[in-house]
Design an enzyme around this catalytic site. Structure first.
Site, PDB file in Angstrom:
ATOM      1  N   ARG A 265      32.454  42.738  35.388  1.00 46.05           N
ATOM      2  CA  ARG A 265      31.109  43.314  35.547  1.00 46.05           C
ATOM      3  C   ARG A 265      31.167  44.850  35.672  1.00 46.05           C
ATOM      4  O   ARG A 265      30.281  45.558  35.196  1.00 46.05           O
ATOM      5  CB  ARG A 265      30.486  42.697  36.805  1.00 46.05           C
ATOM      6  CG  ARG A 265      29.043  43.083  37.029  1.00 46.05           C
ATOM      7  CD  ARG A 265      28.471  42.312  38.214  1.00 46.05           C
ATOM      8  NE  ARG A 265      27.119  42.678  38.492  1.00 46.05           N
ATOM      9  CZ  ARG A 265      26.646  42.982  39.709  1.00 46.05           C
ATOM     10  NH1 ARG A 265      27.451  42.922  40.757  1.00 46.05           N
ATOM     11  NH2 ARG A 265      25.387  43.313  39.883  1.00 46.05           N
TER      12      ARG A 265
ATOM     13  N   HIS B  80      28.866  47.680  33.874  1.00 47.75           N
ATOM     14  CA  HIS B  80      28.048  48.638  34.634  1.00 47.75           C
ATOM     15  C   HIS B  80      28.472  50.080  34.340  1.00 47.75           C
ATOM     16  O   HIS B  80      27.685  50.995  34.492  1.00 47.75           O
ATOM     17  CB  HIS B  80      28.121  48.343  36.133  1.00 47.75           C
ATOM     18  CG  HIS B  80      27.226  47.215  36.542  1.00 47.75           C
ATOM     19  ND1 HIS B  80      26.634  47.137  37.780  1.00 47.75           N
ATOM     20  CD2 HIS B  80      26.804  46.118  35.859  1.00 47.75           C
ATOM     21  CE1 HIS B  80      25.887  46.033  37.844  1.00 47.75           C
ATOM     22  NE2 HIS B  80      25.992  45.398  36.690  1.00 47.75           N
TER      23      HIS B  80
ATOM     24  N   ASN C 165      24.608  48.257  41.903  1.00 46.25           N
ATOM     25  CA  ASN C 165      26.045  48.463  42.101  1.00 46.25           C
ATOM     26  C   ASN C 165      26.520  48.185  43.517  1.00 46.25           C
ATOM     27  O   ASN C 165      27.740  48.173  43.772  1.00 46.25           O
ATOM     28  CB  ASN C 165      26.428  49.897  41.690  1.00 46.25           C
ATOM     29  CG  ASN C 165      26.406  50.066  40.185  1.00 46.25           C
ATOM     30  OD1 ASN C 165      26.626  49.088  39.456  1.00 46.25           O
ATOM     31  ND2 ASN C 165      26.127  51.259  39.710  1.00 46.25           N
TER      32      ASN C 165
ATOM     33  N   HIS D  17      28.853  35.477  32.344  1.00 47.08           N
ATOM     34  CA  HIS D  17      28.471  34.877  33.633  1.00 47.08           C
ATOM     35  C   HIS D  17      29.167  33.539  33.859  1.00 47.08           C
ATOM     36  O   HIS D  17      28.895  32.858  34.845  1.00 47.08           O
ATOM     37  CB  HIS D  17      26.941  34.743  33.721  1.00 47.08           C
ATOM     38  CG  HIS D  17      26.255  36.069  33.941  1.00 47.08           C
ATOM     39  ND1 HIS D  17      24.911  36.266  33.784  1.00 47.08           N
ATOM     40  CD2 HIS D  17      26.757  37.282  34.318  1.00 47.08           C
ATOM     41  CE1 HIS D  17      24.603  37.537  34.060  1.00 47.08           C
ATOM     42  NE2 HIS D  17      25.715  38.164  34.373  1.00 47.08           N
TER      43      HIS D  17
HETATM   44  C1  HEM Z   1      20.810  41.332  30.973  1.00 45.21           C
HETATM   45  C2  HEM Z   1      22.036  41.670  31.367  1.00 45.21           C
HETATM   46  C3  HEM Z   1      22.603  41.302  32.700  1.00 45.21           C
HETATM   47  C4  HEM Z   1      21.981  41.064  33.892  1.00 45.21           C
HETATM   48  C5  HEM Z   1      20.497  41.121  34.205  1.00 45.21           C
HETATM   49  C6  HEM Z   1      23.010  40.727  34.850  1.00 45.21           C
HETATM   50  C7  HEM Z   1      22.791  40.464  36.181  1.00 45.21           C
HETATM   51  C8  HEM Z   1      23.757  40.081  37.086  1.00 45.21           C
HETATM   52  C9  HEM Z   1      23.531  39.817  38.484  1.00 45.21           C
HETATM   53  C10 HEM Z   1      22.185  39.934  39.194  1.00 45.21           C
HETATM   54  C11 HEM Z   1      24.703  39.437  39.012  1.00 45.21           C
HETATM   55  C12 HEM Z   1      24.957  38.992  40.460  1.00 45.21           C
HETATM   56  C13 HEM Z   1      25.201  40.181  41.359  1.00 45.21           C
HETATM   57  C14 HEM Z   1      25.278  39.741  42.809  1.00 45.21           C
HETATM   58  O1  HEM Z   1      24.222  39.367  43.333  1.00 45.21           O
HETATM   59  O2  HEM Z   1      26.367  39.750  43.389  1.00 45.21           O
HETATM   60  C15 HEM Z   1      25.682  39.466  37.981  1.00 45.21           C
HETATM   61  C16 HEM Z   1      27.011  39.140  38.135  1.00 45.21           C
HETATM   62  C17 HEM Z   1      27.933  39.224  37.139  1.00 45.21           C
HETATM   63  N1  HEM Z   1      27.750  39.735  35.883  1.00 45.21           N
HETATM   64 FE1  HEM Z   1      25.985  40.180  35.042  1.00 45.21          FE
HETATM   65  N2  HEM Z   1      24.231  40.746  34.226  1.00 45.21           N
HETATM   66  C18 HEM Z   1      24.014  41.094  32.922  1.00 45.21           C
HETATM   67  C19 HEM Z   1      24.983  41.288  31.948  1.00 45.21           C
HETATM   68  C20 HEM Z   1      26.328  41.126  32.159  1.00 45.21           C
HETATM   69  C21 HEM Z   1      27.343  41.464  31.195  1.00 45.21           C
HETATM   70  C22 HEM Z   1      27.083  42.088  29.835  1.00 45.21           C
HETATM   71  C23 HEM Z   1      28.531  41.125  31.766  1.00 45.21           C
HETATM   72  C24 HEM Z   1      29.926  41.255  31.192  1.00 45.21           C
HETATM   73  C25 HEM Z   1      30.218  41.084  29.951  1.00 45.21           C
HETATM   74  C26 HEM Z   1      28.255  40.593  33.075  1.00 45.21           C
HETATM   75  C27 HEM Z   1      29.201  40.084  33.938  1.00 45.21           C
HETATM   76  C28 HEM Z   1      28.933  39.644  35.217  1.00 45.21           C
HETATM   77  C29 HEM Z   1      29.925  39.028  36.049  1.00 45.21           C
HETATM   78  C30 HEM Z   1      31.345  38.690  35.653  1.00 45.21           C
HETATM   79  C31 HEM Z   1      29.307  38.780  37.281  1.00 45.21           C
HETATM   80  C32 HEM Z   1      29.951  38.156  38.528  1.00 45.21           C
HETATM   81  C33 HEM Z   1      30.336  39.277  39.489  1.00 45.21           C
HETATM   82  C34 HEM Z   1      30.993  38.799  40.761  1.00 45.21           C
HETATM   83  O3  HEM Z   1      31.623  37.736  40.777  1.00 45.21           O
HETATM   84  O4  HEM Z   1      30.900  39.530  41.770  1.00 45.21           O
HETATM   85  N3  HEM Z   1      26.913  40.627  33.290  1.00 45.21           N
HETATM   86  N4  HEM Z   1      25.091  39.888  36.807  1.00 45.21           N
END
Ligand code: HEM
Length: 328
Positions: free
Chosen positions: A63, A67, A95, A194
């Site tokens: 992530r 970002h 972030n 995700h």
């Molecule tokens: C429309 C685009 C996206 C939105 C709205 C979004 C939103 C989010 C949100 C809200 C979380 C949870 C954060 C938390 O509450 O801890 C999350 C986690 C995550 N996102 Fe996204 N995301 C997007 C695109 C992406 C992209 C492009 C990637 C990578 C290629 C990605 C990879 C991840 C990963 C791996 C997590 C897990 C993080 C953790 O385990 O702490 N996301 N995302």
């Protein structure tokens, strides 16, 4: 492993061939070949140790690259600390839930020992993202390197450039992806990321308790899933973590698409991908019994390279930071 290595090798050849012409000037595969020949091995070895000890870091580190890239390009600006009176990207709401900055510092320290002042923090983020995907059983791909580090990191830039989970997919596509050169396919493919990691309850609680001001759950959420999520996330919970791809949240695979297809994605940004015929088609194909991992893996690798090439600094632009949290 050998199947994945062979797959990775073939994929790399195809990608290298097609990307030779499309990489931004100054960015190429093997950029450190002469200046720091072991750079990628050092990153891989360090990440292998770290992920075997703390597997939950894979999600946040993938992530982090996203970002970084979405906010004024992949320039390592996500890593900069605030300075007095100037809050950096790290302090913006999206972030605050990022983790893994210590990992990047550790990898950077190893690289500085081997080749001082050579490998950029922006490249480290791209290599680490690739490695965590591979180490969680996902694809391997060649990362074009040669990025340099930026010197600007402003809190509001992050708020303005990172798509929120409560916007629908179409709005996110037109407001955030297309202006950065990414299309609907990149969106549905990258959101497959995700498959790894967790979300805080607070990132999706409104869908459980007060969707669009109705004081009800989002009707598009699977009605059997709502009580399960509510039992984990009480109203106002800001600390509990929920797996985004329950059952395999530490394995990079196609199963997240099955959750979206069943109305079990945690975010509106992901669930509404089912409303567009193209992205719905992709999800349903991947949500089949075994999915099409070879297709998803190749697509993910290609979209990650595309995302990683966005607005990069190369040549004499920017700098190579000595420490990733501070400009030189
Ligand atoms: C429309 C685009 C996206 C939105 C709205 C979004 C939103 C989010 C949100 C809200 C979380 C949870 C954060 C938390 O509450 O801890 C999350 C986690 C995550 N996102 Fe996204 N995301 C997007 C695109 C992406 C992209 C492009 C990637 C990578 C290629 C990605 C990879 C991840 C990963 C791996 C997590 C897990 C993080 C953790 O385990 O702490 N996301 N995302």
């Amino acid at each position: 492993m050998s199947y994945r290595l062979l797959f990775g090798f073939v994929l790399s050849l195809v990608l290298q061939f097609s990307l030779v012409l499309s990489n931004p000037p100054g960015l190429n595969i093997g950029f450190y070949q002469y200046t720091c020949p072991k750079a990628e091995v050092i990153v891989r070895d360090e990440m292998t140790k770290i992920i075997s000890r703390v597997p939950s870091l894979a999600g946040p580190l993938l992530r982090m690259h996203f970002h970084d890239c979405f906010v004024n390009g992949c320039d390592g600006s996500i890593l900069l600390d605030s300075t007095p009176g100037s809050p950096s990207e790290k302090e913006s709401i999206p972030n605050l839930s990022l983790r893994g900055f210590g990992t990047i510092d550790r990898v950077k320290a190893k690289l500085e020992q081997a080749c001082p002042g050579v490998v950029s923090c922006a490249d480290i983020l791209a290599l680490v993202a690739r490695d965590v995907v591979f180490l969680t059983k996902g694809p391997h791909w060649e990362v074009p390197t040669g990025r340099r580090d930026g010197t600007r990191s402003v809190k509001d830039d992050a708020v303005n450039n990172l798509p929120p989970p409560f916007f629908d997919a179409t709005r996110n596509l037109y407001q955030f992806f297309i202006p950065k050169g990414l299309d609907a396919k990149d969106q549905v493919v990258l959101l497959g990321g995700h498959t790894l990691g967790t979300s805080h309850c607070s990132s999706f609680a409104s869908r459980l308790y007060n969707f669009s001001g109705t004081m009800m759950a989002d009707p598009t959420l699977d009605k059997y899933y709502v009580p399960r999520l509510k039992s984990k996330c009480q109203p106002g919970d800001k600390t509990t973590l929920v797996e985004m791809d329950p059952g395999s949240f530490r394995t990079f695979d196609t199963s997240y698409y099955r959750h979206i297809a069943r109305g079990r994605a945690l975010f509106t940004s992901d669930e509404t991908l089912m409303l567009d015929p193209f992205t719905r088609g992709y999800i349903l194909r991947q949500a089949g019994v075994a999915g099409y991992p070879a297709e998803f893996f190749a697509d993910f690798a290609a979209s990650m390279v595309k995302m990683g090439n966005m607005q990069v600094l190369t040549g004499a632009q920017g700098e190579i930071r000595k420490h990733c949290a501070f400009v030189n």
